[in-house]
Motif scaffolding. Structure first.
Motif, PDB file in Angstrom:
ATOM      1  N   GLN A  22       0.944  -1.236   0.124  1.00 41.85           N
ATOM      2  CA  GLN A  22       0.147   0.002  -0.015  1.00 41.85           C
ATOM      3  C   GLN A  22       0.777   1.251  -0.044  1.00 41.85           C
ATOM      4  O   GLN A  22       0.605   2.212  -0.790  1.00 41.85           O
ATOM      5  N   VAL A  23       1.786   1.342   0.589  1.00 41.93           N
ATOM      6  CA  VAL A  23       2.809   2.642   0.882  1.00 41.93           C
ATOM      7  C   VAL A  23       3.619   2.662  -0.375  1.00 41.93           C
ATOM      8  O   VAL A  23       3.646   3.677  -0.905  1.00 41.93           O
ATOM      9  N   SER A  24       3.900   1.544  -0.929  1.00 46.65           N
ATOM     10  CA  SER A  24       4.628   1.663  -2.376  1.00 46.65           C
ATOM     11  C   SER A  24       3.584   2.069  -3.397  1.00 46.65           C
ATOM     12  O   SER A  24       4.276   2.909  -4.167  1.00 46.65           O
ATOM     13  N   VAL A  25       2.704   1.760  -3.428  1.00 50.64           N
ATOM     14  CA  VAL A  25       1.699   2.301  -4.348  1.00 50.64           C
ATOM     15  C   VAL A  25       1.431   3.772  -4.234  1.00 50.64           C
ATOM     16  O   VAL A  25       1.644   4.641  -5.018  1.00 50.64           O
ATOM     17  N   LEU A  26       1.138   4.117  -3.124  1.00 54.13           N
ATOM     18  CA  LEU A  26       0.999   5.738  -2.623  1.00 54.13           C
ATOM     19  C   LEU A  26       2.517   6.577  -3.093  1.00 54.13           C
ATOM     20  O   LEU A  26       2.315   7.557  -3.503  1.00 54.13           O
ATOM     21  N   VAL A  27       3.630   5.810  -2.660  1.00 53.68           N
ATOM     22  CA  VAL A  27       4.902   6.771  -3.079  1.00 53.68           C
ATOM     23  C   VAL A  27       4.932   6.789  -4.390  1.00 53.68           C
ATOM     24  O   VAL A  27       5.402   7.612  -4.871  1.00 53.68           O
ATOM     25  N   ASN A  28       4.663   5.733  -5.213  1.00 53.94           N
ATOM     26  CA  ASN A  28       4.903   5.758  -6.751  1.00 53.94           C
ATOM     27  C   ASN A  28       3.987   6.917  -7.205  1.00 53.94           C
ATOM     28  O   ASN A  28       4.277   7.720  -8.131  1.00 53.94           O
ATOM     29  N   TYR A  29       2.648   6.965  -6.568  1.00 56.94           N
ATOM     30  CA  TYR A  29       1.666   8.084  -7.152  1.00 56.94           C
ATOM     31  C   TYR A  29       2.181   9.448  -6.800  1.00 56.94           C
ATOM     32  O   TYR A  29       2.106  10.209  -7.635  1.00 56.94           O
ATOM     33  N   SER A  30       2.992   9.528  -5.679  1.00 58.22           N
ATOM     34  CA  SER A  30       3.537  10.703  -5.138  1.00 58.22           C
ATOM     35  C   SER A  30       4.546  11.221  -6.145  1.00 58.22           C
ATOM     36  O   SER A  30       4.368  12.517  -6.386  1.00 58.22           O
ATOM     37  N   TYR A  31       5.401  10.312  -6.570  1.00 59.65           N
ATOM     38  CA  TYR A  31       6.192  10.675  -7.493  1.00 59.65           C
ATOM     39  C   TYR A  31       5.661  11.230  -8.929  1.00 59.65           C
ATOM     40  O   TYR A  31       6.263  12.178  -9.592  1.00 59.65           O
ATOM     41  N   LEU A  32       4.856  10.596  -9.235  1.00 59.64           N
ATOM     42  CA  LEU A  32       4.042  10.838 -10.614  1.00 59.64           C
ATOM     43  C   LEU A  32       3.567  12.359 -10.440  1.00 59.64           C
ATOM     44  O   LEU A  32       3.595  13.363 -11.258  1.00 59.64           O
ATOM     45  N   LEU A  33       2.884  12.710  -9.217  1.00 59.83           N
ATOM     46  CA  LEU A  33       2.159  14.056  -8.864  1.00 59.83           C
ATOM     47  C   LEU A  33       3.507  15.029  -8.799  1.00 59.83           C
ATOM     48  O   LEU A  33       3.435  16.249  -9.349  1.00 59.83           O
ATOM     49  N   ILE A  34       4.652  14.833  -8.047  1.00 60.14           N
ATOM     50  CA  ILE A  34       5.808  15.545  -8.045  1.00 60.14           C
ATOM     51  C   ILE A  34       6.144  15.931  -9.611  1.00 60.14           C
ATOM     52  O   ILE A  34       6.591  17.214  -9.719  1.00 60.14           O
ATOM     53  N   ARG A  35       6.317  15.040 -10.409  1.00 62.66           N
ATOM     54  CA  ARG A  35       6.924  15.368 -11.704  1.00 62.66           C
ATOM     55  C   ARG A  35       5.886  15.872 -12.473  1.00 62.66           C
ATOM     56  O   ARG A  35       6.400  16.590 -13.585  1.00 62.66           O
ATOM     57  N   ASN A  36       4.722  16.080 -11.882  1.00 60.33           N
ATOM     58  CA  ASN A  36       3.595  16.725 -12.840  1.00 60.33           C
ATOM     59  C   ASN A  36       3.404  17.873 -11.984  1.00 60.33           C
ATOM     60  O   ASN A  36       2.364  18.703 -12.261  1.00 60.33           O
ATOM     61  N   GLU A  37       4.184  18.203 -11.125  1.00 55.52           N
ATOM     62  CA  GLU A  37       4.309  19.586 -10.369  1.00 55.52           C
ATOM     63  C   GLU A  37       2.805  19.925  -9.428  1.00 55.52           C
ATOM     64  O   GLU A  37       2.622  21.100  -9.301  1.00 55.52           O
TER      65      GLU A  37
ATOM     66  N   ILE B 267       2.473  19.541  -6.374  1.00 58.34           N
ATOM     67  CA  ILE B 267       3.229  19.117  -5.028  1.00 58.34           C
ATOM     68  C   ILE B 267       2.108  19.213  -3.803  1.00 58.34           C
ATOM     69  O   ILE B 267       2.331  18.595  -2.890  1.00 58.34           O
ATOM     70  N   GLU B 268       1.149  20.198  -3.831  1.00 55.77           N
ATOM     71  CA  GLU B 268       0.026  20.210  -2.737  1.00 55.77           C
ATOM     72  C   GLU B 268      -0.692  18.746  -2.559  1.00 55.77           C
ATOM     73  O   GLU B 268      -0.599  18.099  -1.542  1.00 55.77           O
ATOM     74  N   LYS B 269      -0.744  18.257  -3.810  1.00 60.08           N
ATOM     75  CA  LYS B 269      -1.499  16.844  -3.763  1.00 60.08           C
ATOM     76  C   LYS B 269      -0.560  15.663  -3.319  1.00 60.08           C
ATOM     77  O   LYS B 269      -0.974  14.847  -2.738  1.00 60.08           O
ATOM     78  N   ALA B 270       0.665  15.963  -3.736  1.00 60.75           N
ATOM     79  CA  ALA B 270       1.628  14.749  -3.730  1.00 60.75           C
ATOM     80  C   ALA B 270       1.768  14.878  -1.979  1.00 60.75           C
ATOM     81  O   ALA B 270       1.945  13.906  -1.624  1.00 60.75           O
ATOM     82  N   MET B 271       1.829  16.020  -1.283  1.00 60.26           N
ATOM     83  CA  MET B 271       2.077  16.245  -0.020  1.00 60.26           C
ATOM     84  C   MET B 271       0.580  15.379   0.806  1.00 60.26           C
ATOM     85  O   MET B 271       1.044  14.712   1.887  1.00 60.26           O
ATOM     86  N   LYS B 272      -0.394  15.540   0.158  1.00 61.27           N
ATOM     87  CA  LYS B 272      -1.530  14.986   0.890  1.00 61.27           C
ATOM     88  C   LYS B 272      -1.358  13.343   0.750  1.00 61.27           C
ATOM     89  O   LYS B 272      -1.773  12.818   1.710  1.00 61.27           O
ATOM     90  N   VAL B 273      -0.861  12.926  -0.396  1.00 59.86           N
ATOM     91  CA  VAL B 273      -0.843  11.365  -0.692  1.00 59.86           C
ATOM     92  C   VAL B 273       0.057  10.987   0.278  1.00 59.86           C
ATOM     93  O   VAL B 273      -0.104  10.088   0.771  1.00 59.86           O
ATOM     94  N   LEU B 274       1.441  11.814   0.368  1.00 60.66           N
ATOM     95  CA  LEU B 274       2.519  11.325   1.331  1.00 60.66           C
ATOM     96  C   LEU B 274       1.787  11.308   2.767  1.00 60.66           C
ATOM     97  O   LEU B 274       2.329  10.461   3.497  1.00 60.66           O
ATOM     98  N   GLN B 275       0.946  12.230   3.001  1.00 58.35           N
ATOM     99  CA  GLN B 275       0.571  12.474   4.594  1.00 58.35           C
ATOM    100  C   GLN B 275      -0.550  11.062   5.043  1.00 58.35           C
ATOM    101  O   GLN B 275      -0.287  10.543   6.087  1.00 58.35           O
ATOM    102  N   PHE B 276      -1.108  10.686   3.912  1.00 60.12           N
ATOM    103  CA  PHE B 276      -2.001   9.651   3.791  1.00 60.12           C
ATOM    104  C   PHE B 276      -1.224   8.394   4.278  1.00 60.12           C
ATOM    105  O   PHE B 276      -1.552   7.435   4.875  1.00 60.12           O
TER     106      PHE B 276
END
Length: 234
Positions: A119-134, A136-145
């Motif tokens: 589960q954590v690996s899925v979320l981390v990979n998703y946050s990476y995609l969000l970061i690369r797509n700039e 950042i706010e959503k990436a932080m929410k995903v990482l906090q989850f």
């Protein structure tokens, strides 16, 4: 063992590790006709293309796997393992749906498997995609989850990648204090588990986002933490 090691693969996994899994798949498939291992082999090849900045070639290479999984009403545990490493194929809106679906469906397997790591690996990979797509706010929410999930599952050992990408988000957002805080947490965790391969992965990924001067500073901080740890061990 191939499946176990593939579960740990994420976007900041070194090319050396990915190629190692790929070679073991090749050897295994010389004597066995195994669909899952064949898919893992294909995804590892795709990840190699991705690491070499050949994004479209990577997408095309794993397209057949995504087309099969996307048509299914239900995802099995081992299929989610495949899915989490081909998230780079989707548009972000589709990715978000697949991430939510994967996290939810993994809950059904808790009685059979240890699901928190995946589960954590899925979320981390998703946050990476969000970061690369700039985003950042959503990436932080995903990482906090992801961090909250680690707490609820009593798996503090899984927060290293979460803190690392939080550090990246803070660096991009120019929140220097928080960037230093999360990065220090990451380096301390790596020191505690004595994982030199993880250091190389972190430095390689960090180099995508920060200057070479900053990389030198981070390496210096890590060496300092190692010396302090050695004093305590003595």
């Amino acid at each position: 063992m191939i499946i176990k090691d593939f579960k740990k693969v994420s976007y900041n996994t070194s090319l050396f590790v990915i190629r190692g899994i790929e070679r073991r798949c090749t050897k295994y498939l010389m004597t066995e006709n195994d669909v899952l291992i064949r898919d893992i082999h294909t995804i590892c090849e795709g990840l190699v293309f991705l690491k070499n900045q050949q994004v479209q070639k990577a997408k095309q290479h794993v397209k057949q796997i995504w087309e099969r999984l996307s048509k299914q009403d239900h995802l099995y545990y081992l299929e989610i393992i495949l899915l989490k490493n081909i998230l780079f194929l989707f548009d972000l809106d589709i990715t978000e749906e697949m991430v939510k679906r994967s996290i939810k469906e993994l809950e059904m397997y808790e009685a059979l498997y240890e699901t928190a790591e995946l589960q954590v690996s899925v979320l981390v990979n998703y946050s990476y995609l969000l970061i690369r797509n700039e985003d950042i706010e959503k990436a932080m929410k995903v990482l906090q989850f992801g961090k909250e999930l680690c707490a609820s599952k009593k798996r503090p050992d899984l927060v290293c990648d979460i803190y690392f990408y939080k550090a990246i988000c803070c660096y991009i957002s120019r929140k220097k204090y928080l960037y230093n805080y999360y990065l220090k947490e990451v380096l301390q965790i790596i020191c505690l588990v004595s994982n030199p391969e993880k250091v190389e992965e972190v430095m390689a990924e960090l180099a995508i986002f920060v200057s070479s001067e900053e990389i030198s500073k981070v390496k210096g901080k890590y060496e300092k933490l190692k010396k302090i740890q050695m004093k305590f061990e003595l």
